[in-house]
Design an enzyme around this catalytic site. Structure first.
Site, PDB file in Angstrom:
ATOM      1  N   THR A  37       0.226  10.487   8.883  1.00  0.00           N
ATOM      2  CA  THR A  37       1.236  10.974   7.946  1.00  0.00           C
ATOM      3  C   THR A  37       0.745  12.319   7.437  1.00  0.00           C
ATOM      4  OG1 THR A  37       0.164  10.080   5.982  1.00  0.00           O
ATOM      5  CG2 THR A  37       1.647   8.571   7.190  1.00  0.00           C
ATOM      6  N   ALA A  83      -5.409   2.079   5.389  1.00  0.00           N
ATOM      7  CA  ALA A  83      -4.096   2.718   5.575  1.00  0.00           C
ATOM      8  C   ALA A  83      -3.158   2.388   4.430  1.00  0.00           C
ATOM      9  CB  ALA A  83      -3.479   2.259   6.898  1.00  0.00           C
ATOM     10  N   THR A 135      -7.216  -0.906  -5.170  1.00  0.00           N
ATOM     11  CA  THR A 135      -7.395   0.040  -6.270  1.00  0.00           C
ATOM     12  C   THR A 135      -7.506  -0.661  -7.622  1.00  0.00           C
ATOM     13  OG1 THR A 135      -6.237   1.792  -7.465  1.00  0.00           O
ATOM     14  CG2 THR A 135      -4.858   0.265  -6.277  1.00  0.00           C
ATOM     15  N   ASP A 136      -8.118   0.025  -8.579  1.00  0.00           N
ATOM     16  CA  ASP A 136      -8.178  -0.510  -9.948  1.00  0.00           C
ATOM     17  C   ASP A 136      -6.804  -0.463 -10.628  1.00  0.00           C
ATOM     18  OD1 ASP A 136      -7.963   2.249 -10.331  1.00  0.00           O
ATOM     19  OD2 ASP A 136      -9.742   2.430 -11.613  1.00  0.00           O
ATOM     20  N   SER A 162       1.070   1.308  -7.549  1.00  0.00           N
ATOM     21  CA  SER A 162       0.160   0.205  -7.876  1.00  0.00           C
ATOM     22  C   SER A 162       0.830  -1.149  -7.640  1.00  0.00           C
ATOM     23  CB  SER A 162      -0.384   0.330  -9.299  1.00  0.00           C
ATOM     24  OG  SER A 162       0.644   0.458 -10.243  1.00  0.00           O
ATOM     25  N   LYS A 165       0.422  -1.842  -4.001  1.00  0.00           N
ATOM     26  CA  LYS A 165      -0.954  -2.247  -3.683  1.00  0.00           C
ATOM     27  C   LYS A 165      -1.209  -3.671  -4.192  1.00  0.00           C
ATOM     28  CE  LYS A 165      -3.906  -0.216  -2.044  1.00  0.00           C
ATOM     29  NZ  LYS A 165      -4.319  -0.046  -0.622  1.00  0.00           N
ATOM     30  N   LYS A 200      -4.215  15.711  -5.173  1.00  0.00           N
ATOM     31  CA  LYS A 200      -4.844  14.910  -6.218  1.00  0.00           C
ATOM     32  C   LYS A 200      -5.568  15.837  -7.198  1.00  0.00           C
ATOM     33  CE  LYS A 200      -3.605  11.224  -3.828  1.00  0.00           C
ATOM     34  NZ  LYS A 200      -4.394  10.405  -2.934  1.00  0.00           N
TER      35      LYS A 200
END
Ligand code: NAD
Ligand code: DAU
Length: 355
Positions: A37, A83, A135-136, A162, A165, A200
């Site tokens: 991507t 991914a 992730t957190d 999130s 995820k 980011k």
């Protein structure tokens, strides 16, 4: 005995660091499945050109036949799933791709792995691992006085990213509980380091600083993130893969909670030292407050004591050492950045920051 690992998303930021580190320390073959991507970049893997220990395959984790074929052909002993669509702002702008890859894609990947794993001999079956990199952010947002996220915290995802995820984590958990698939999950805090895509915060601000553009701070800049140098995340994943208890999750973090504004000020100070502005002004002059992210989580913090206590893992870098290395890497790799920051990248930046 099975001998190969399949890495998904290995042309992205963390995945490519993982593949490079793996090959630097092991002779085991790596199959790298990545859709390429906008976030996937084969330049990250340029140093592996001609290395027989790395096989790159362009494809989708949602392609059952492709994944099953790779697993069977290469006698894979472990899958490490990086991914994903990973950028929170993009998930707010357009959530659908996040559901497709992170939820539906992970589901199809799990199905292909289950098919393959079900046909293995008993000893290979019990040695097999599916490690899911998460992730957190699945734990939601903390107040200032809350203790850091532990593995026992309930899931309270707040963004489409999130939530997608969190859904994938639940699927991974269910495949263990229901089918006995030997899974491991890691939930990590914010990574930074080489090959970080310049959408980011940290790489964006380094790039903008060096090109004389504003350094955009969302809202009041007092949102807190816990920062971990990417190579430390990779070493944690290797350790969990090697010794983690099947069916369990491990939180990974750097014990480096910092407000965003402080992170950007630190970047500016390092750049002032390593590559001063030609007009002699500090880079911090470029800091600009912009409209806040919708539903912006206020604070993340990770309690990584389980990983330390049970598996003896600790990060090697402090924020101070890691961020200096990172800024130096970007100064040394301007061509890598320039190759990305054209075309589609510019369209995104314009949409995100100029409207
Ligand atoms: P990234 O966006 O840099 O890379 C993702 C990679 O996955 C890209 O190479 C992309 O081409 C590939 N990909 C996307 N969809 C795919 C699909 N359907 N099939 C195959 N490949 C596909 O992401 P990253 O920052 O390297 O994050 C990697 C993983 O780690 C993600 O699962 C993310 O949720 C998780 N994570 C990231 C951080 C962080 O700070 N970046 C922290 C904790 C966890
Ligand atoms: O916590 C782990 C997560 O960290 C990962 O799961 C995600 O994949 C990863 O992208 C990262 O998410 P964040 O949203 O925390 O990262 P980002 O770099 O986008 O933003 C970091 C903080 O900086 C966040 O509070 C938003 C803020 N920010 C970000 C950008 C891009 C700004 O203030 N200005 C910006 O321009």
């Amino acid at each position: 005995m099975l001998t190969t690992v399949l890495v998904t998303g290995g042309a992205g930021f963390i995945g490519s660091n993982f593949v490079l580190d793996w090959i630097a320390s092991s002779d085991e073959l790596v199959i790298n499945l990545d859709k390429l991507t906008y976030a996937g970049n084969l330049q990250n893997l340029e140093t592996l050109k001609g290395d027989k220990r790395h096989i790159f395959v362009q494809g989708d984790i949602g392609d059952h036949n492709l994944v099953l074929g790779l697993l069977r052909e290469h006698n894979v002993r472990a899958v490490i799933n990086f991914a994903a669509e990973s950028h929170v702002d993009r998930s707010i702008d357009g959530p659908e791709e996040f559901i497709q890859t992170n939820v539906v894609g992970t589901f199809h990947l799990l199905e292909a792995v289950r098919d393959y794993w079900g046909g293995l001999a008993e000893n290979d079956k019990s040695a097999f691992r599916f490690l899911h990199v998460s992730t957190d952010e699945v734990y939601g947002s903390l107040e200032k006085s809350d203790p850091p996220f532990a593995e026992t915290n309930r899931y309270e995802p707040n963004s489409p990213y999130s939530a997608s995820k969190a859904a994938s984590d639940h699927l991974v958990r269910a495949y263990h509980h229901t089918y006995g698939l030997p899974v491991l999950t890691t939930n990590c805090s914010n990574n930074y380091g080489p090959y970080h895509f310049p959408e980011k915060l940290i790489p964006l601000c380094i790039h903008n600083a060096l090109t004389g553009k504003p350094l955009p701070i969302y809202g009041d800049g007092q949102q807190v993130r816990d920062w971990l140098y990417v190579k430390d995340h990779c070493s944690a994943i290797r350790r969990v893969l090697e010794a983690g208890k099947v069916g369990e999750t491990y939180n990974v973090g750097g014990w480096n909670e910092k407000p965003n504004l402080e992170v950007v000020q630190t970047l500016c100070a390092i750049l002032d030292e390593l590559k001063p502005r030609s007009d002699g002004r500090p880079y911090a002059d470029q800091i600009t407050y912009v409209k806040d992210r919708l539903g912006h989580d206020r604070r993340y913090a990770i309690d990584a004591r389980r990983l330390e206590r049970e598996l003896g893992w600790r990060p090697a870098e402090t924020f101070e050492t890691g961020i200096k290395k990172t800024v130096q890497w970007y100064l040394d790799n301007q061509e890598w950045v320039n190759n990305i920051t054209s075309g589609a990248y510019r369209d995104w930046v314009e949409r995100q920051y100029l409207v």
